[in-house]
Design an enzyme around this catalytic site. Structure first.
Site, mmCIF file in Angstrom:
data_model
loop_
_atom_site.group_PDB
_atom_site.id
_atom_site.type_symbol
_atom_site.label_atom_id
_atom_site.label_comp_id
_atom_site.label_asym_id
_atom_site.label_seq_id
_atom_site.Cartn_x
_atom_site.Cartn_y
_atom_site.Cartn_z
ATOM 1 N N HIS A 269 -6.129 -3.466 -20.456
ATOM 2 C CA HIS A 269 -7.543 -3.865 -20.407
ATOM 3 C C HIS A 269 -7.578 -5.330 -19.972
ATOM 4 O O HIS A 269 -7.133 -6.210 -20.707
ATOM 5 C CB HIS A 269 -8.179 -3.681 -21.786
ATOM 6 C CG HIS A 269 -9.661 -3.717 -21.760
ATOM 7 N ND1 HIS A 269 -10.378 -4.885 -21.648
ATOM 8 C CD2 HIS A 269 -10.565 -2.710 -21.813
ATOM 9 C CE1 HIS A 269 -11.666 -4.601 -21.653
ATOM 10 N NE2 HIS A 269 -11.799 -3.278 -21.755
ATOM 11 N N ILE A 270 -8.102 -5.592 -18.799
ATOM 12 C CA ILE A 270 -8.047 -6.935 -18.223
ATOM 13 C C ILE A 270 -9.268 -7.742 -18.653
ATOM 14 O O ILE A 270 -10.371 -7.555 -18.143
ATOM 15 C CB ILE A 270 -7.946 -6.861 -16.690
ATOM 16 C CG1 ILE A 270 -6.760 -5.963 -16.302
ATOM 17 C CG2 ILE A 270 -7.796 -8.260 -16.097
ATOM 18 C CD1 ILE A 270 -6.802 -5.469 -14.882
#
Length: 167
Positions: A86-87
């Site tokens: 999850h950026i």
């Protein structure tokens, strides 16, 4: 006799590498309760060096998810782990701005292979967090044991964040 010699050995353990350079951190220190309370699963996170722009595959496997907003992707590893990268935090709200993907669902990737280019300056300017959680979304199945590395400086595709084994 020869049949046993050439049978493919089932994988029992794998290393999960940092998907970006920066400083690793334990999941409970992520400044977002969904990750800190492990609602999505076990894992670690990286507070990225924002001068770095490339997110790499943390493990060999198949891309099984790529968010339409490009803020997250999932890889199913050879061991069977479903690993979500999850950026940033609340970056879904950017609707893909600041992200450029290099893969598609169904692609087979190798650890260290570039997956995404990210403009962390843009993310910060939009008031979003830059921490990158790495979550084993199927960890609740209780099929794996984890050997977590201590928080440290990490290099994308080179530093092991944790080792997973089948129980």
């Amino acid at each position: 006799m020869f049949g046993k010699l050439f049978q493919k050995q089932a994988i029992k353990e794998e290393k999960i590498y940092a998907p970006i350079s920066g400083k690793s951190m334990v999941m409970t220190d992520v400044p977002d309760p969904v990750f800190a309370e492990k609602m999505m699963g076990e894992g670690m996170a990286v507070n990225p060096d924002i001068r770095t722009h490339t997110i790499v595959a943390p493990v060999d496997g198949e891309v099984i998810q790529l968010a339409s907003t490009k803020h997250a992707f999932g890889i199913r590893s050879k061991l069977g782990e479903e690993i979500l990268v999850h950026i940033g935090l609340d970056t879904v709200e950017l609707n893909g701005s600041g992200f450029q993907d290099h893969v598609k669902v169904g692609d087979h990737v190798k650890a260290g292979q570039p997956i995404m280019e990210v403009d962390f300056d843009f993310i910060s300017q939009q008031g979003k967090g830059t921490v990158v959680p790495i979550v084993i979304t199927n960890s609740a199945e209780d099929r794996f044991t984890f050997d977590w590395s201590s928080p440290a400086d990490v290099a994308a595709g080179q530093t092991v964040l944790f080792t997973s084994s089948l129980k």
